[in-house]
Design an enzyme around this catalytic site. Structure first.
Site, PDB file in Angstrom:
ATOM      1  N   CYS A   1      -3.129   8.120   0.824  1.00 42.68           N
ATOM      2  CA  CYS A   1      -3.904   6.879   0.779  1.00 42.68           C
ATOM      3  C   CYS A   1      -3.067   5.716   0.247  1.00 42.68           C
ATOM      4  CB  CYS A   1      -5.119   7.058  -0.133  1.00 42.68           C
ATOM      5  SG  CYS A   1      -6.450   8.029   0.579  1.00 42.68           S
TER       6      CYS A   1
ATOM      7  N   CYS B   1     -11.396   6.019  -2.057  1.00 41.04           N
ATOM      8  CA  CYS B   1     -12.003   7.341  -1.853  1.00 41.04           C
ATOM      9  C   CYS B   1     -12.095   8.068  -3.200  1.00 41.04           C
ATOM     10  CB  CYS B   1     -11.194   8.156  -0.849  1.00 41.04           C
ATOM     11  SG  CYS B   1      -9.695   8.905  -1.521  1.00 41.04           S
TER      12      CYS B   1
ATOM     13  N   ASN C   1      -1.472   3.153   3.422  1.00 39.59           N
ATOM     14  CA  ASN C   1      -1.626   4.569   3.771  1.00 39.59           C
ATOM     15  C   ASN C   1      -0.502   5.021   4.699  1.00 39.59           C
ATOM     16  OD1 ASN C   1      -2.957   2.919   5.687  1.00 39.59           O
ATOM     17  ND2 ASN C   1      -4.296   4.566   6.349  1.00 39.59           N
TER      18      ASN C   1
ATOM     19  N   GLU D   1       0.198   8.170   7.195  1.00 40.30           N
ATOM     20  CA  GLU D   1      -0.336   9.370   7.831  1.00 40.30           C
ATOM     21  C   GLU D   1       0.799  10.230   8.378  1.00 40.30           C
ATOM     22  OE1 GLU D   1      -3.320   7.811  10.541  1.00 40.30           O
ATOM     23  OE2 GLU D   1      -4.643   7.316   8.845  1.00 40.30           O
TER      24      GLU D   1
ATOM     25  N   CYS E   1      -8.794   8.977  -4.911  1.00 37.55           N
ATOM     26  CA  CYS E   1      -8.084   7.800  -5.445  1.00 37.55           C
ATOM     27  C   CYS E   1      -8.772   7.266  -6.700  1.00 37.55           C
ATOM     28  CB  CYS E   1      -7.983   6.714  -4.383  1.00 37.55           C
ATOM     29  SG  CYS E   1      -6.845   7.179  -3.064  1.00 37.55           S
TER      30      CYS E   1
ATOM     31  N   GLU F   1      -3.913   3.635  -2.008  1.00 40.23           N
ATOM     32  CA  GLU F   1      -4.008   3.496  -3.469  1.00 40.23           C
ATOM     33  C   GLU F   1      -2.988   4.385  -4.175  1.00 40.23           C
ATOM     34  OE1 GLU F   1      -6.383   3.903  -1.280  1.00 40.23           O
ATOM     35  OE2 GLU F   1      -8.288   3.033  -1.904  1.00 40.23           O
TER      36      GLU F   1
END
Ligand code: THU
Length: 154
Positions: A58, A101, A47, A49, A104, A60
């Protein structure tokens, strides 16, 4: 023939290692993802940010982008995810397994549609102790796909 595929434990280790390269200073939650192709090739991501929080991506999505570059989304076979916090010794820690999530899952379903087969999802805790195995079809049943666009205006 030599088996070029990775064990579940190896795939989890690759995901945990990728999490160590996350940029997760805002949440403090580092996630790593390792994707195995049909021929055993690996693509990883973590990930990333941002100070503008909503722009974070993310692990993924990062790994799927890398997979597309390395071997193509249609070659994706298995995906491992691990997340937690980086401990004082620099290793990934945390007891709860991480499942992708919702967003994803949709992106993984796109790869499954391109591959024309299900994709295995390995969810691991940060410490790598708790591991569960599922599939994208189980995690995202009745997904919206390219087929739904057949009714779009042509
Ligand atoms: N995160 C992922 O990278 N993958 C997931 O499947 C769950 C959440 C990231 C997004 C954000 O940077 C941090 O974890 C906390 O939500």
């Amino acid at each position: 023939m030599t088996d070029t595929h990775h064990s579940t434990a190896e795939l989890v280790a690759l995901a945990r290692s990728a999490a160590q390269r996350a940029h997760a200073r805002y949440s403090g939650f580092s996630v790593g993802c390792a994707i195995e192709a049909e021929d055993g090739s690996i693509a990883t991501g973590s990930n990333m940010e941002n100070a503008c929080y909503r722009l974070g991506t993310c692990a993924e999505i990062s790994a799927l982008t890398s997979a597309q570059q390395a071997f193509g989304l249609d070659k994706v076979r298995r995906i491992a995810v691990a997340g937690g916090h980086i401990g004082a010794d620099g290793t990934l820690t945390g007891a709860q397994s991480v499942t992708p999530c919702g967003g994803c899952r949709q992106a993984i379903a796109e790869a499954a549609a391109l591959a024309d087969h299900d994709i295995e999802i390995v969810s691991a805790s940060g410490d790598g102790v708790t591991v569960s195995v599922s599939t994208i079809s189980a995690l995202l049943p009745a997904s919206f796909s390219a087929d739904n666009l057949d009714d779009a205006e042509k």
